[in-house]
Design an enzyme around this catalytic site. Structure first.
Site, PDB file in Angstrom:
ATOM      1  N   SER A  76       0.856  -1.182   0.000  1.00  0.00           N
ATOM      2  CA  SER A  76       0.000   0.000   0.000  1.00  0.00           C
ATOM      3  C   SER A  76       0.888   1.228   0.000  1.00  0.00           C
ATOM      4  O   SER A  76       2.064   1.147   0.397  1.00  0.00           O
ATOM      5  CB  SER A  76      -0.875  -0.007   1.258  1.00  0.00           C
ATOM      6  OG  SER A  76      -1.482   1.246   1.475  1.00  0.00           O
TER       7      SER A  76
ATOM      8  N   TYR B 223      -2.223   0.182  10.594  1.00  0.00           N
ATOM      9  CA  TYR B 223      -2.203  -0.336   9.222  1.00  0.00           C
ATOM     10  C   TYR B 223      -0.856  -0.048   8.573  1.00  0.00           C
ATOM     11  O   TYR B 223      -0.251  -0.936   7.958  1.00  0.00           O
ATOM     12  CB  TYR B 223      -3.339   0.295   8.418  1.00  0.00           C
ATOM     13  CG  TYR B 223      -3.422  -0.185   6.989  1.00  0.00           C
ATOM     14  CD1 TYR B 223      -3.925  -1.443   6.682  1.00  0.00           C
ATOM     15  CD2 TYR B 223      -2.998   0.620   5.931  1.00  0.00           C
ATOM     16  CE1 TYR B 223      -4.008  -1.888   5.377  1.00  0.00           C
ATOM     17  CE2 TYR B 223      -3.080   0.187   4.622  1.00  0.00           C
ATOM     18  CZ  TYR B 223      -3.589  -1.061   4.345  1.00  0.00           C
ATOM     19  OH  TYR B 223      -3.664  -1.494   3.036  1.00  0.00           O
TER      20      TYR B 223
ATOM     21  N   LYS C 259       2.100  -2.577   7.048  1.00  0.00           N
ATOM     22  CA  LYS C 259       2.560  -2.512   5.662  1.00  0.00           C
ATOM     23  C   LYS C 259       4.035  -2.121   5.558  1.00  0.00           C
ATOM     24  O   LYS C 259       4.736  -2.584   4.644  1.00  0.00           O
ATOM     25  CB  LYS C 259       1.685  -1.534   4.879  1.00  0.00           C
ATOM     26  CG  LYS C 259       0.248  -2.025   4.696  1.00  0.00           C
ATOM     27  CD  LYS C 259       0.186  -3.329   3.909  1.00  0.00           C
ATOM     28  CE  LYS C 259      -1.222  -3.703   3.511  1.00  0.00           C
ATOM     29  NZ  LYS C 259      -1.286  -4.920   2.674  1.00  0.00           N
TER      30      LYS C 259
END
Length: 229
Positions: A131, A144, A148
């Site tokens: 991402s 998050y 990642k």
């Protein structure tokens, strides 16, 4: 026949990739979180095989797969599944951190470990759908983004370790993509969701398939995909 193990085939980028590879006749092995989801995949992709394992519980993946038939050789392992939950660091409880770190980072590491023997046999390819948050972190994206950022480190280390075995490793960094996950993000951000503003999952699928179809004398290490409008 070319064989791919795919996580996240139920929606978004994963569904687009699975449909494209299935349409061209490749052999799919789709990871499902439970038996009901596996049945859905089998109906949607006739001829595809399924494996059942819950990525949110990586400690049990090895046990789950030990009771199922794995492919003898594997041309690609496509890590596309992921979860997101936004919130300021001041409010995030351990359960939210564990959920995202387990699904987005620990489970891909464990699944890769378990399937590396088959990938080495075929000098296969591991793709991590990362991402933009794996390259930079914004307010309320800490858990998050941490998962990642960790996924990038996993991919970079794996690439260095497996180079001499002929295993290629690619990280794909899509920008905001029109998907159920993106709808959830907009809801958490309190914003109206207009999928037309964001990347079509088919476009990310094209980029990913380009990477795995590249002849074996070359390797795409990092591939960034951004909205074109």
């Amino acid at each position: 026949m070319t064989t791919h193990v795919i996580t996240g085939a139920g929606s978004g980028i994963g569904a687009a990739v699975a449909a494209r590879l299935h349409a061209r006749g490749d052999d799919l092995v789709l990871l499902a979180r439970d038996a009901g989801r596996a049945k859905e995949f089998a109906a949607r992709y006739p001829g595809a095989r399924t494996l059942v394992a819950d990525l949110s519980d990586p400690d049990r993946i090895s046990w789950a797969l030990s009771h199922q038939e794995l492919p003898d050789r594997l041309d690609s392992l496509l890590h596309i599944a992921g979860v997101v939950d936004l919130g300021p660091v001041a409010d995030l409880r351990p359960v939210t951190w564990h959920q995202q770190l387990n699904t987005n980072l620990v489970a891909p590491a464990e699944l890769t470990r378990l399937l590396l023997p088959q990938l080495r046999v075929s000098q296969g390819h591991v793709v991590f759908v990362n991402s933009g948050a794996g390259l930079r972190a914004s307010a309320e994206w800490s858990a998050y983004a941490a998962s990642k950022h960790g996924l990038k480190a996993l991919a970079d280390s794996l690439r260095a370790e497996e180079h001499d075995n002929g295993v290629r490793v690619t990280s794909v960094y899509p920008g905001r993509t029109a998907s159920p996950m993106q709808a959830k993000v907009h809801s958490q951000e309190g914003k109206e969701y207009d999928p037309a503003r964001w990347i079509d999952p088919e476009s990310v699928a094209t980029a990913l398939i380009t990477a795995i179809d590249l002849p074996k004398d070359a390797e795409i290490n990092d591939l960034t995909v951004r909205p074109g409008r």
